[in-house]
Design a protein around this motif. Structure first.
Motif, mmCIF file in Angstrom:
data_model
loop_
_atom_site.group_PDB
_atom_site.id
_atom_site.type_symbol
_atom_site.label_atom_id
_atom_site.label_comp_id
_atom_site.label_asym_id
_atom_site.label_seq_id
_atom_site.Cartn_x
_atom_site.Cartn_y
_atom_site.Cartn_z
ATOM 1 N N PRO A 76 4.394 5.972 -13.123
ATOM 2 C CA PRO A 76 3.550 4.902 -13.659
ATOM 3 C C PRO A 76 3.902 3.548 -13.030
ATOM 4 O O PRO A 76 5.075 3.242 -12.823
ATOM 5 C CB PRO A 76 3.850 4.906 -15.160
ATOM 6 C CG PRO A 76 5.150 5.633 -15.315
ATOM 7 C CD PRO A 76 5.276 6.569 -14.153
ATOM 8 N N GLU A 82 0.832 -1.201 0.000
ATOM 9 C CA GLU A 82 0.000 0.000 0.000
ATOM 10 C C GLU A 82 0.870 1.255 0.000
ATOM 11 O O GLU A 82 0.574 2.230 -0.688
ATOM 12 C CB GLU A 82 -0.922 -0.033 1.232
ATOM 13 C CG GLU A 82 -2.261 0.615 1.046
ATOM 14 C CD GLU A 82 -2.846 0.501 -0.361
ATOM 15 O OE1 GLU A 82 -2.964 -0.639 -0.877
ATOM 16 O OE2 GLU A 82 -3.169 1.545 -0.950
ATOM 17 N N ARG A 88 2.161 1.762 -3.442
ATOM 18 C CA ARG A 88 1.117 2.285 -4.327
ATOM 19 C C ARG A 88 0.908 3.796 -4.093
ATOM 20 O O ARG A 88 0.884 4.583 -5.027
ATOM 21 C CB ARG A 88 -0.197 1.545 -4.068
ATOM 22 C CG ARG A 88 -1.350 2.002 -4.986
ATOM 23 C CD ARG A 88 -2.696 1.794 -4.334
ATOM 24 N NE ARG A 88 -3.009 0.400 -4.080
ATOM 25 C CZ ARG A 88 -3.572 -0.424 -4.965
ATOM 26 N NH1 ARG A 88 -3.883 0.015 -6.161
ATOM 27 N NH2 ARG A 88 -3.824 -1.674 -4.643
ATOM 28 N N ARG A 89 0.828 4.171 -2.811
ATOM 29 C CA ARG A 89 0.618 5.579 -2.485
ATOM 30 C C ARG A 89 1.788 6.434 -2.966
ATOM 31 O O ARG A 89 1.604 7.522 -3.516
ATOM 32 C CB ARG A 89 0.484 5.730 -0.964
ATOM 33 C CG ARG A 89 -0.940 5.996 -0.524
ATOM 34 C CD ARG A 89 -1.098 6.501 0.907
ATOM 35 N NE ARG A 89 -0.022 6.381 1.838
ATOM 36 C CZ ARG A 89 0.116 5.381 2.725
ATOM 37 N NH1 ARG A 89 -0.754 4.397 2.757
ATOM 38 N NH2 ARG A 89 1.129 5.363 3.565
ATOM 39 N N THR A 90 2.981 5.906 -2.766
ATOM 40 C CA THR A 90 4.188 6.646 -3.163
ATOM 41 C C THR A 90 4.197 6.875 -4.674
ATOM 42 O O THR A 90 4.519 7.966 -5.152
ATOM 43 C CB THR A 90 5.444 5.869 -2.730
ATOM 44 O OG1 THR A 90 5.359 5.631 -1.326
ATOM 45 C CG2 THR A 90 6.711 6.632 -3.029
ATOM 46 N N ALA A 91 3.822 5.856 -5.428
ATOM 47 C CA ALA A 91 3.793 5.985 -6.889
ATOM 48 C C ALA A 91 2.747 7.018 -7.302
ATOM 49 O O ALA A 91 3.008 7.885 -8.143
ATOM 50 C CB ALA A 91 3.497 4.629 -7.532
ATOM 51 N N GLU A 92 1.584 6.925 -6.690
ATOM 52 C CA GLU A 92 0.509 7.861 -7.058
ATOM 53 C C GLU A 92 0.887 9.301 -6.722
ATOM 54 O O GLU A 92 0.719 10.202 -7.541
ATOM 55 C CB GLU A 92 -0.796 7.459 -6.362
ATOM 56 C CG GLU A 92 -1.448 6.271 -7.064
ATOM 57 C CD GLU A 92 -2.630 5.681 -6.300
ATOM 58 O OE1 GLU A 92 -3.270 4.766 -6.854
ATOM 59 O OE2 GLU A 92 -2.890 6.111 -5.161
ATOM 60 N N GLU A 93 1.418 9.498 -5.514
ATOM 61 C CA GLU A 93 1.780 10.861 -5.091
ATOM 62 C C GLU A 93 2.835 11.485 -6.000
ATOM 63 O O GLU A 93 2.861 12.687 -6.188
ATOM 64 C CB GLU A 93 2.346 10.839 -3.666
ATOM 65 C CG GLU A 93 1.289 10.671 -2.594
ATOM 66 C CD GLU A 93 1.899 10.328 -1.230
ATOM 67 O OE1 GLU A 93 1.121 9.934 -0.358
ATOM 68 O OE2 GLU A 93 3.139 10.454 -1.070
ATOM 69 N N ASN A 94 3.710 10.644 -6.523
ATOM 70 C CA ASN A 94 4.813 11.160 -7.331
ATOM 71 C C ASN A 94 4.555 11.075 -8.833
ATOM 72 O O ASN A 94 5.434 11.384 -9.633
ATOM 73 C CB ASN A 94 6.104 10.420 -6.980
ATOM 74 C CG ASN A 94 6.607 10.772 -5.589
ATOM 75 O OD1 ASN A 94 7.256 11.794 -5.389
ATOM 76 N ND2 ASN A 94 6.262 9.954 -4.605
ATOM 77 N N GLY A 95 3.362 10.599 -9.195
ATOM 78 C CA GLY A 95 3.038 10.503 -10.620
ATOM 79 C C GLY A 95 3.919 9.513 -11.370
ATOM 80 O O GLY A 95 4.221 9.717 -12.555
#
Ligand SMILES: [Zn+2]
Length: 365
Positions: free
Chosen positions: A288, A276, A279-286
């Motif tokens: 892919p 999780e 996933r959050r880290t990827a989303e926050e940093n844009g």
């Protein structure tokens, strides 16, 4: 000169082209030493694992990438100068015939050869359309006798790797080469360490190059002795599933779609809180990414999870076509995504974050 985007194509080539069949990872260890030597304390022990530890605060965060590639060992030398080989790691015999290989002798000499077999013209009908077993294949190094093989310096047990060098495809970002499993993950680990050099971190970061993953995560089983870690991020070159024959909606490893985050394979159920956080880290940093649940396969996470009282693990990978064959294909944007995601994740893994991964009182409440 190889041209990449932000990719250090020369270092990637050095990683991929290194001759490093399981149990014979010396050339890859040398790349590790050269690139990471100045960044922390480097140590090797026992099985041949190598670690670089960047001093810092608790917790101890490990990046792990296996250094070995699948290959062969010389099993015997025939009177006629042909070499029998035994496979090291999971080869698919369909891919072997007519491929170039390099035998590395004890003195370090590299001898070129090609994998041959009796041609179809001389095979009975029923064998022509079936896959030949490895026992029916041999390596031809051009020698005409066992004496000539000995003169080349080749002896029983010498490692044999694909005779393939990294090349850029004509399409931008796409590369073809050998051993992306796992030199893609290994390269990413080096780049993460380089990228974080001079950057203040809330943890002690340990880069680990492990040995003999391809024959059953043998190095990873012992690397905990070198570097008792509280959390491990395994960097890999896992199989892509975006070629003809795969259903569109079920694809979880598409070239160019970003870092693959593996939640499950039969050897490891990744720590859900860590997944999780990724996933959050990827989303926050844009950045892919592609979440993956795999029905087969396994990585060093399968072994690292058992170190000490148990270690939360996650696998972040560069999807690679045709792994476990002489030629793989990858997209360097995925490689960059793995590097960016791992760097962002490492910066987040402070004491509170790592404690929370295994704070079952709170997780279960
Ligand atoms: Zn691998």
């Amino acid at each position: 000169m190889l041209v990449g985007m932000t990719i250090d194509a020369n270092l990637l080539k050095e990683c991929c082209d290194a001759h490093g069949v399981s149990g014979h990872e010396g050339e890859v260890r040398n790349v590790f030493r050269r690139v990471l030597g100045r960044m922390g304390e480097v140590a090797t022990a026992g099985a041949g694992n190598i670690v670089c530890e960047r001093a810092g605060a608790w917790p101890r965060v490990m990046l792990a990438a296996h250094m070995d590639e699948i290959g062969f060992l010389v099993q015997s030398v025939g009177e006629d100068g042909f070499l029998s080989i035994v496979p090291i790691g999971g080869w698919w015999n369909h891919t072997l015939l007519s491929q170039k290989v390099v035998v590395k002798t004890r003195s370090g000499r590299k001898v070129r050869g090609v994998i041959g077999s009796k041609p179809p013209h001389f095979l009975p009908e029923n064998q022509r359309n079936s896959v030949l077993p490895i026992e029916a294949l041999f390596v031809d190094v051009g020698a005409a006798s066992a004496d000539e093989v000995a003169e080349l310096g080749i002896a029983l047990g010498d490692p044999v790797a694909p005779g393939v060098e990294l090349e850029a495809f004509d399409m931008p970002h796409r590369w073809v080469g050998k051993a992306f499993d796992n030199r893609a993950g290994f390269y990413a680990m080096l780049e993460v360490m380089r990228g974080l050099e001079g950057c203040e971190l809330p943890n002690t970061l340990i880069a680990a190059g492990t040995v003999q993953e391809e024959v059953g995560t043998r190095g990873a089983r012992t690397v905990g002795e070198l570097a008792e870690m509280d959390c491990a991020i395994v960097l890999e070159g896992p199989p892509a599933d975006d070629t003809p024959g795969f259903a569109g909606s079920g694809r979880q490893g598409v070239l160019g779609k970003g870092a693959q985050v593996r939640m499950y394979d039969p050897t490891a159920i990744m720590n859900p809180a860590l997944v999780e956080l990724v996933r959050r880290t990827a989303e926050e940093n844009g950045i892919p990414f592609q979440m993956t649940v795999r029905r087969s396969g396994g990585t060093d996470a399968g072994a690292l999870q058992f170190v000490g009282p148990g270690v939360p693990c996650v696998v972040i990978g560069v999807p690679t076509r045709y792994i476990h064959a002489h030629h793989g294909v990858l997209d360097d944007r995925d490689l960059q995504a793995v590097i960016d995601l791992t760097m962002a994740l490492v910066k987040k893994l402070d004491a509170a974050a790592v404690v929370s991964l295994t704070d079952y009182e709170s997780l279960d409440a």
